[in-house]
Design a protein around this motif. Structure first.
Motif, PDB file in Angstrom:
ATOM      1  N   SER A  10     -23.020  16.795 -34.869  1.00  0.00           N
ATOM      2  CA  SER A  10     -23.551  17.955 -35.586  1.00  0.00           C
ATOM      3  C   SER A  10     -24.174  18.950 -34.617  1.00  0.00           C
ATOM      4  CB  SER A  10     -24.604  17.513 -36.607  1.00  0.00           C
ATOM      5  OG  SER A  10     -24.044  16.626 -37.544  1.00  0.00           O
ATOM      6  N   ASN A  11     -24.131  20.205 -34.983  1.00  0.00           N
ATOM      7  CA  ASN A  11     -24.769  21.240 -34.167  1.00  0.00           C
ATOM      8  C   ASN A  11     -25.411  22.252 -35.092  1.00  0.00           C
ATOM      9  OD1 ASN A  11     -22.716  23.429 -34.724  1.00  0.00           O
ATOM     10  ND2 ASN A  11     -21.389  21.874 -33.780  1.00  0.00           N
ATOM     11  N   LEU A  12     -26.204  23.108 -34.503  1.00  0.00           N
ATOM     12  CA  LEU A  12     -26.960  24.061 -35.313  1.00  0.00           C
ATOM     13  C   LEU A  12     -26.067  25.005 -36.098  1.00  0.00           C
ATOM     14  CD1 LEU A  12     -29.917  25.010 -32.932  1.00  0.00           C
ATOM     15  CD2 LEU A  12     -30.015  23.665 -35.018  1.00  0.00           C
ATOM     16  N   ALA A  13     -24.866  25.222 -35.630  1.00  0.00           N
ATOM     17  CA  ALA A  13     -23.994  26.179 -36.304  1.00  0.00           C
ATOM     18  C   ALA A  13     -23.604  25.709 -37.695  1.00  0.00           C
ATOM     19  CB  ALA A  13     -22.746  26.445 -35.466  1.00  0.00           C
ATOM     20  N   ASP A  14     -23.423  24.386 -37.854  1.00  0.00           N
ATOM     21  CA  ASP A  14     -22.965  23.887 -39.160  1.00  0.00           C
ATOM     22  C   ASP A  14     -23.836  22.739 -39.678  1.00  0.00           C
ATOM     23  OD1 ASP A  14     -22.326  21.861 -37.442  1.00  0.00           O
ATOM     24  OD2 ASP A  14     -20.157  22.027 -37.690  1.00  0.00           O
ATOM     25  N   PRO A  73     -34.553  18.249 -44.883  1.00  0.00           N
ATOM     26  CA  PRO A  73     -33.575  18.938 -44.030  1.00  0.00           C
ATOM     27  C   PRO A  73     -33.069  20.212 -44.698  1.00  0.00           C
ATOM     28  CG  PRO A  73     -32.599  16.985 -45.028  1.00  0.00           C
ATOM     29  CD  PRO A  73     -34.056  16.944 -45.355  1.00  0.00           C
ATOM     30  N   CYS A  74     -32.794  21.197 -43.863  1.00  0.00           N
ATOM     31  CA  CYS A  74     -32.279  22.467 -44.390  1.00  0.00           C
ATOM     32  C   CYS A  74     -31.511  23.176 -43.282  1.00  0.00           C
ATOM     33  CB  CYS A  74     -33.421  23.343 -44.902  1.00  0.00           C
ATOM     34  SG  CYS A  74     -34.630  23.815 -43.643  1.00  0.00           S
ATOM     35  N   ALA A  75     -30.788  24.199 -43.660  1.00  0.00           N
ATOM     36  CA  ALA A  75     -30.050  24.983 -42.679  1.00  0.00           C
ATOM     37  C   ALA A  75     -31.033  25.764 -41.800  1.00  0.00           C
ATOM     38  CB  ALA A  75     -29.108  25.955 -43.391  1.00  0.00           C
ATOM     39  N   PRO A  76     -30.696  26.018 -40.548  1.00  0.00           N
ATOM     40  CA  PRO A  76     -31.581  26.774 -39.675  1.00  0.00           C
ATOM     41  C   PRO A  76     -32.003  28.126 -40.263  1.00  0.00           C
ATOM     42  CG  PRO A  76     -29.855  25.758 -38.383  1.00  0.00           C
ATOM     43  CD  PRO A  76     -29.507  25.515 -39.822  1.00  0.00           C
ATOM     44  N   SER A  77     -31.074  28.785 -40.939  1.00  0.00           N
ATOM     45  CA  SER A  77     -31.404  30.090 -41.528  1.00  0.00           C
ATOM     46  C   SER A  77     -32.433  29.945 -42.644  1.00  0.00           C
ATOM     47  CB  SER A  77     -30.138  30.755 -42.069  1.00  0.00           C
ATOM     48  OG  SER A  77     -29.516  29.927 -43.051  1.00  0.00           O
ATOM     49  N   VAL A  78     -32.373  28.834 -43.384  1.00  0.00           N
ATOM     50  CA  VAL A  78     -33.355  28.583 -44.436  1.00  0.00           C
ATOM     51  C   VAL A  78     -34.724  28.294 -43.824  1.00  0.00           C
ATOM     52  CG1 VAL A  78     -33.989  27.048 -46.327  1.00  0.00           C
ATOM     53  CG2 VAL A  78     -31.609  27.783 -46.053  1.00  0.00           C
ATOM     54  N   VAL A  95     -30.537  16.985 -36.107  1.00  0.00           N
ATOM     55  CA  VAL A  95     -29.493  17.875 -36.612  1.00  0.00           C
ATOM     56  C   VAL A  95     -28.441  16.998 -37.269  1.00  0.00           C
ATOM     57  CG1 VAL A  95     -27.836  19.688 -36.069  1.00  0.00           C
ATOM     58  CG2 VAL A  95     -29.932  19.462 -34.709  1.00  0.00           C
ATOM     59  N   THR A  96     -28.238  17.181 -38.572  1.00  0.00           N
ATOM     60  CA  THR A  96     -27.338  16.310 -39.326  1.00  0.00           C
ATOM     61  C   THR A  96     -26.332  17.143 -40.111  1.00  0.00           C
ATOM     62  OG1 THR A  96     -28.853  16.284 -41.216  1.00  0.00           O
ATOM     63  CG2 THR A  96     -29.114  14.545 -39.566  1.00  0.00           C
ATOM     64  N   ASN A  97     -25.311  16.468 -40.601  1.00  0.00           N
ATOM     65  CA  ASN A  97     -24.370  17.130 -41.496  1.00  0.00           C
ATOM     66  C   ASN A  97     -25.072  17.459 -42.806  1.00  0.00           C
ATOM     67  OD1 ASN A  97     -22.099  16.976 -39.763  1.00  0.00           O
ATOM     68  ND2 ASN A  97     -21.826  14.825 -40.323  1.00  0.00           N
ATOM     69  N   PRO A  98     -24.768  18.588 -43.413  1.00  0.00           N
ATOM     70  CA  PRO A  98     -25.454  18.968 -44.653  1.00  0.00           C
ATOM     71  C   PRO A  98     -25.307  17.905 -45.733  1.00  0.00           C
ATOM     72  CG  PRO A  98     -24.207  20.822 -43.788  1.00  0.00           C
ATOM     73  CD  PRO A  98     -23.822  19.625 -42.967  1.00  0.00           C
ATOM     74  N   ASN A  99     -26.442  17.436 -46.259  1.00  0.00           N
ATOM     75  CA  ASN A  99     -26.455  16.518 -47.396  1.00  0.00           C
ATOM     76  C   ASN A  99     -27.851  16.553 -47.984  1.00  0.00           C
ATOM     77  OD1 ASN A  99     -28.147  14.067 -46.465  1.00  0.00           O
ATOM     78  ND2 ASN A  99     -26.749  14.425 -44.758  1.00  0.00           N
ATOM     79  N   PRO A 100     -27.985  16.203 -49.247  1.00  0.00           N
ATOM     80  CA  PRO A 100     -29.278  16.319 -49.927  1.00  0.00           C
ATOM     81  C   PRO A 100     -30.240  15.189 -49.634  1.00  0.00           C
ATOM     82  CG  PRO A 100     -27.639  15.506 -51.439  1.00  0.00           C
ATOM     83  CD  PRO A 100     -26.907  15.810 -50.168  1.00  0.00           C
TER      84      PRO A 100
END
Length: 255
Positions: free
Chosen positions: A135-139, A204-209, A240-245
């Motif tokens: 995982s990376n910050l982009a996704d 966890p949340c997206a960097p933009s959030v 940094v992880t893959n998006p999940n709730p």
């Protein structure tokens, strides 16, 4: 004939614990005074060494006499559910923080210093940070790692290691974290850095959030936040992880 009921094994253990924690307590049944005195001396010496290793700065600042009073009061009045290496300092820290009014001569910075040393110890014995994978910050989503903790203290407790220096009284935001080699660091943050770190604590949340939560008025550009997040990810401070709730782990709770 009158029957005699012997104490159960748990009752005997509780009696032994009570007697050994009192410096001048009675000798439990079945022990010779000489053997029990030696056992109690060894127990208290081991107990004191454990706490001295856990809170070296706190002990140095309060002095030997006051420290011995705190130690003896904790042994005779406090509660420790386990004799393990990390449980004893946690119970001692909680005892002192809950009984501060009983010790008016303690330095006003001691609660913050004691908590900082307790947290540093807990992070030092925590598991190593897990690798973030591909995982990376982009996704990916970001969150403060289980091996990191954001704290706000009214004193600069991390600057108290000089022989004659006391922690300065000022607002201090500390990012305390353990790296992959097991070393614990305390990094003082500027207010804007602390705001970004605070946005990573709960979930966890997206960097933009995270950026939007930290700076709702867009006081800083997103590129500034992204660069700081990249640095924290490289240091193992954030995951940094893959998006999940699902929620990631959390830092140790204060006692």
């Amino acid at each position: 004939m009158r029957s005699t009921t012997l104490p159960s094994y748990p009752e005997r253990l509780r009696d032994l614990s009570r007697c050994v924690r009192q410096a001048d307590g009675p000798v439990p049944e079945g022990w010779s005074p000489e053997i029990f005195a030696l056992y109690r001396e060894m127990f208290r010496a081991s107990f004191a060494a454990n706490l001295q290793d856990a809170f070296p700065e706190s002990r140095r600042h309060v002095g030997n006499e006051c420290w011995e009073t705190l130690l003896n009061d904790f042994l005779t009045q406090g509660d420790c559910p386990s004799p393990s290496f990390h449980a004893v300092p946690s119970a001692f820290c909680q005892f002192v923080l809950e009984h501060l009014s009983d010790y008016p001569a303690l330095p006003e910075f001691l609660p913050a210093l004691l908590h900082w040393e307790w947290l540093t110890l807990n992070l030092a014995i925590a598991e190593n940070p897990t690798e973030s994978g591909e995982s990376n910050l982009a996704d990916g989503w970001v969150q403060l790692a289980p091996s990191a903790s954001l704290q706000h203290y009214p004193f600069a407790v991390h600057c108290s290691t000089a022989e004659s220096q006391q922690p300065a009284k000022r607002d201090c935001y500390l990012l305390i974290y353990r790296d992959g080699q097991g070393q614990v660091f305390s990094q003082e943050l500027e207010l804007q850095e602390a705001r970004l770190a605070a946005a990573l604590v709960d979930a966890p949340c997206a960097p933009s959030v995270a950026h939007a939560l930290a700076f709702p008025a867009n006081e800083y550009p997103f590129d500034w936040s992204r660069k700081l997040l990249e640095d924290w990810a490289a240091a193992g401070i954030i995951c940094v992880t893959n998006p999940n709730p699902s929620l990631a782990g959390t830092s140790p709770s204060p006692p």
